[in-house]
Write a protein that holds these residues in place. Structure first.
Motif, short mmCIF file in Angstrom:
data_model
loop_
_atom_site.label_atom_id
_atom_site.label_comp_id
_atom_site.label_asym_id
_atom_site.label_seq_id
_atom_site.Cartn_x
_atom_site.Cartn_y
_atom_site.Cartn_z
N ARG A 36 96.02 47.78 38.73
CA ARG A 36 97.69 46.94 38.75
C ARG A 36 97.11 45.24 38.86
NH1 ARG A 36 101.41 48.98 36.66
NH2 ARG A 36 101.56 50.43 37.03
N HIS A 37 95.66 45.03 38.72
CA HIS A 37 94.53 43.75 38.73
C HIS A 37 94.16 43.66 37.35
CE1 HIS A 37 95.00 44.08 43.30
NE2 HIS A 37 95.62 43.17 42.85
N VAL A 38 94.26 42.52 36.76
CA VAL A 38 93.73 42.72 36.00
C VAL A 38 92.79 40.84 35.12
CG1 VAL A 38 94.87 42.59 32.76
CG2 VAL A 38 95.20 44.29 34.19
N PHE A 39 92.37 40.64 34.61
CA PHE A 39 91.45 39.15 34.66
C PHE A 39 91.94 39.00 32.63
CE2 PHE A 39 88.57 41.31 37.91
CZ PHE A 39 88.21 39.82 38.30
N ILE A 40 92.72 37.87 32.84
CA ILE A 40 93.55 36.83 31.34
C ILE A 40 92.55 36.05 31.59
CG2 ILE A 40 95.07 36.12 32.16
CD1 ILE A 40 96.54 37.54 29.70
N PHE A 41 91.76 36.35 29.82
CA PHE A 41 91.28 35.13 29.30
C PHE A 41 92.00 33.95 28.39
CE2 PHE A 41 88.20 37.33 30.62
CZ PHE A 41 87.04 36.57 31.12
N PRO A 42 93.00 33.05 29.04
CA PRO A 42 93.32 32.30 28.16
C PRO A 42 93.32 31.10 26.93
CG PRO A 42 93.23 30.02 30.46
CD PRO A 42 92.62 32.02 30.28
N PRO A 43 93.25 31.15 25.27
CA PRO A 43 92.70 30.35 24.81
C PRO A 43 92.06 29.51 25.17
CG PRO A 43 95.00 31.30 24.03
CD PRO A 43 94.93 31.01 25.63
N TRP A 44 90.84 28.61 24.67
CA TRP A 44 89.85 28.04 24.67
C TRP A 44 90.26 27.12 23.45
CZ3 TRP A 44 85.41 28.15 28.62
CH2 TRP A 44 85.22 26.89 28.41
N LYS A 45 90.20 26.15 23.35
CA LYS A 45 90.24 25.05 22.12
C LYS A 45 88.36 25.01 21.47
CE LYS A 45 92.09 23.23 18.67
NZ LYS A 45 92.41 23.77 17.52
N HIS A 46 88.11 24.75 23.16
CA HIS A 46 87.11 23.78 22.90
C HIS A 46 85.79 25.20 22.60
CE1 HIS A 46 83.49 21.38 23.57
NE2 HIS A 46 82.84 22.53 24.64
N ARG A 54 87.39 37.62 14.62
CA ARG A 54 88.16 37.17 14.86
C ARG A 54 88.91 36.49 14.28
NH1 ARG A 54 86.54 33.51 19.98
NH2 ARG A 54 86.79 35.11 21.22
N LYS A 55 90.17 37.72 13.35
CA LYS A 55 90.31 36.19 11.99
C LYS A 55 91.38 35.26 12.72
CE LYS A 55 88.36 39.87 9.17
NZ LYS A 55 87.74 41.46 9.70
N GLN A 56 92.14 35.35 13.32
CA GLN A 56 93.41 34.61 13.86
C GLN A 56 93.23 33.10 14.34
OE1 GLN A 56 94.66 36.15 17.79
NE2 GLN A 56 96.27 37.13 17.36
N SER A 57 94.34 32.20 14.05
CA SER A 57 93.94 30.89 13.96
C SER A 57 94.10 31.02 15.83
CB SER A 57 95.13 30.36 13.41
OG SER A 57 95.83 30.33 13.37
N PHE A 58 93.75 29.65 15.89
CA PHE A 58 93.82 29.07 17.47
C PHE A 58 95.19 29.44 17.50
CE2 PHE A 58 94.47 26.34 21.02
CZ PHE A 58 93.45 26.72 22.62
N ALA A 59 96.20 29.42 17.03
CA ALA A 59 97.68 28.72 16.90
C ALA A 59 98.32 30.23 17.30
CB ALA A 59 98.36 28.24 16.03
N GLN A 60 97.64 31.38 16.07
CA GLN A 60 97.78 32.31 16.87
C GLN A 60 97.11 33.17 17.98
OE1 GLN A 60 96.12 34.26 12.71
NE2 GLN A 60 98.12 34.28 11.93
#
Length: 104
Positions: A36-46, A54-60
């Motif tokens: 029930r615990h999930v680690f999530i990594f938010p997008p990091w522009k830097h 990884r084909k998505q743009s940063f906005a995607q």
């Protein structure tokens, strides 16, 4: 054991693409949990870079992150956001979080 993606991610990608979420898929995804615990990594522009995988743009990537947060929360998961630190500090954060979880 860690998994990079889970069944819930199928719901997130469907939401992202504006696809209808069949009740059977939701039921199946919610019945097949690892933890029930999930680690999530938010997008990091830097550190964000495009490559062959990884084909998505940063906005995607930001939109994907938001969709994943939504479906994981709707499915009753507790999200643990991993802070934007060095690799060793992020690993330490995760290991410390696992130690705290095993003590409760």
């Amino acid at each position: 054991m860690f998994f990079d993606r889970g069944i819930i991610d199928c719901l997130g990608y469907s939401l992202l693409e504006g696809l209808e979420l069949p009740a059977a898929l939701i039921s199946l995804a919610n019945s097949m949990t690892y933890s029930r615990h999930v680690f999530i990594f938010p997008p990091w522009k830097h550190i964000y870079e495009n490559d062959a995988e990884r084909k998505q743009s940063f906005a995607q990537a930001v939109q994907t992150y938001k969709a994943m947060v939504k479906v994981y929360q709707q499915s009753g998961y507790e999200l643990i956001e991993v802070p934007q630190l060095s690799i060793s500090q992020r690993a330490g954060f995760i290991l410390d979080s696992l130690s705290l979880d095993s003590q409760s």
